[in-house]
Design a protein around this motif. Sequence first.
Motif, PDB file in Angstrom:
ATOM      1  N   ASP A   1      78.385  10.004 -10.632  1.00  0.00           N
ATOM      2  CA  ASP A   1      78.086  10.144  -9.202  1.00  0.00           C
ATOM      3  C   ASP A   1      76.598   9.970  -8.935  1.00  0.00           C
ATOM      4  O   ASP A   1      76.198   9.343  -7.952  1.00  0.00           O
ATOM      5  CB  ASP A   1      78.550  11.507  -8.684  1.00  0.00           C
TER       6      ASP A   1
ATOM      7  N   ASN B   1      75.769   6.209  -9.256  1.00  0.00           N
ATOM      8  CA  ASN B   1      76.231   5.489  -8.066  1.00  0.00           C
ATOM      9  C   ASN B   1      75.312   5.740  -6.879  1.00  0.00           C
ATOM     10  O   ASN B   1      74.976   4.818  -6.127  1.00  0.00           O
ATOM     11  CB  ASN B   1      77.664   5.894  -7.714  1.00  0.00           C
TER      12      ASN B   1
ATOM     13  N   GLU C   1      73.209   2.940  -4.763  1.00  0.00           N
ATOM     14  CA  GLU C   1      73.596   2.726  -3.371  1.00  0.00           C
ATOM     15  C   GLU C   1      72.600   3.284  -2.352  1.00  0.00           C
ATOM     16  O   GLU C   1      72.467   2.733  -1.265  1.00  0.00           O
ATOM     17  CB  GLU C   1      74.950   3.389  -3.094  1.00  0.00           C
TER      18      GLU C   1
ATOM     19  N   ARG D   1      78.039  -7.823  -9.485  1.00  0.00           N
ATOM     20  CA  ARG D   1      78.796  -7.367 -10.653  1.00  0.00           C
ATOM     21  C   ARG D   1      78.148  -7.938 -11.911  1.00  0.00           C
ATOM     22  O   ARG D   1      77.451  -8.951 -11.857  1.00  0.00           O
ATOM     23  CB  ARG D   1      80.240  -7.854 -10.562  1.00  0.00           C
TER      24      ARG D   1
ATOM     25  N   SER E   1      80.965   3.612 -13.774  1.00  0.00           N
ATOM     26  CA  SER E   1      80.434   3.680 -12.411  1.00  0.00           C
ATOM     27  C   SER E   1      81.239   2.749 -11.522  1.00  0.00           C
ATOM     28  O   SER E   1      82.027   1.929 -11.998  1.00  0.00           O
ATOM     29  CB  SER E   1      78.956   3.284 -12.390  1.00  0.00           C
ATOM     30  N   LYS E   2      81.019   2.837 -10.220  1.00  0.00           N
ATOM     31  CA  LYS E   2      81.781   2.002  -9.297  1.00  0.00           C
ATOM     32  C   LYS E   2      81.404   0.527  -9.415  1.00  0.00           C
ATOM     33  O   LYS E   2      82.110  -0.335  -8.921  1.00  0.00           O
ATOM     34  CB  LYS E   2      81.621   2.497  -7.868  1.00  0.00           C
TER      35      LYS E   2
ATOM     36  N   GLY F   1      85.869  -0.220 -13.698  1.00  0.00           N
ATOM     37  CA  GLY F   1      86.024   0.922 -12.820  1.00  0.00           C
ATOM     38  C   GLY F   1      87.306   0.960 -12.030  1.00  0.00           C
ATOM     39  O   GLY F   1      87.792   2.032 -11.695  1.00  0.00           O
ATOM     40  N   ASP F   2      87.898  -0.177 -11.759  1.00  0.00           N
ATOM     41  CA  ASP F   2      89.101  -0.180 -10.917  1.00  0.00           C
ATOM     42  C   ASP F   2      90.312  -0.822 -11.605  1.00  0.00           C
ATOM     43  O   ASP F   2      91.189  -1.342 -10.948  1.00  0.00           O
ATOM     44  CB  ASP F   2      88.819  -0.880  -9.590  1.00  0.00           C
TER      45      ASP F   2
ATOM     46  N   PRO G   1      90.622   5.858 -13.113  1.00  0.00           N
ATOM     47  CA  PRO G   1      90.490   5.391 -11.726  1.00  0.00           C
ATOM     48  C   PRO G   1      90.765   6.485 -10.715  1.00  0.00           C
ATOM     49  O   PRO G   1      91.370   7.455 -10.954  1.00  0.00           O
ATOM     50  CB  PRO G   1      91.498   4.274 -11.613  1.00  0.00           C
TER      51      PRO G   1
END
Length: 180
Positions: free
Chosen positions: A32, A35, A39, A85, A153-154, A159-160, A180
């Motif tokens: 967190d 990220n 961001e 990315r 991390s995102k 991450g997904d 996820p």
Amino acid sequence: MDPDDFEYLTFEGTLNAFFRDQPGVLIAHQIDSYNDAIETVIPAIIASKENNPLVIKADFRKDGNNLSQHTKEYELHWGKVSVGRPVVQENTGVTRPLTPQEARIKNITYQLNVYVDVMHRLRYRDDSGNFGEWDTEEIPRVLLCRIPLMLGSKFCILGDVGPSTRAELGECKYDPSLTP
């Protein structure tokens, strides 16, 4: 009372149940924080009044032995910050996604690119001491830096994706940081 409920009556049982029921809880704050840095913190630093615009004065005129007036002013205005990315560029020039496993095998940094939109302005001082009009140019998505990418991390390519896809990409499907 169900015999499985006795697990919670001991400290060790409570601790085991906590970590079993919340995978990744030990590293969630680190992910967190990472990220948030990407961001929020980096764009805030770039947009701060101390850094934006960056003014450079150049070509100073000599007045005897002293430098007095500059004849050029150059300004850099930082705009929108964006991240890409992780990618790798092949010898053929083709760019494709980079996985953490491939980065390990090739001994390269698993990283993301940070881009910023830049507007630069230049003006000159004439012989009467007055500045002329600004020459302005805007350049979108200038590569500002590369930052090592935190797994999970995102921004991580894993991450997904689900555990089976992670396993296909060479990662441990049980890694709690990639839940996820």
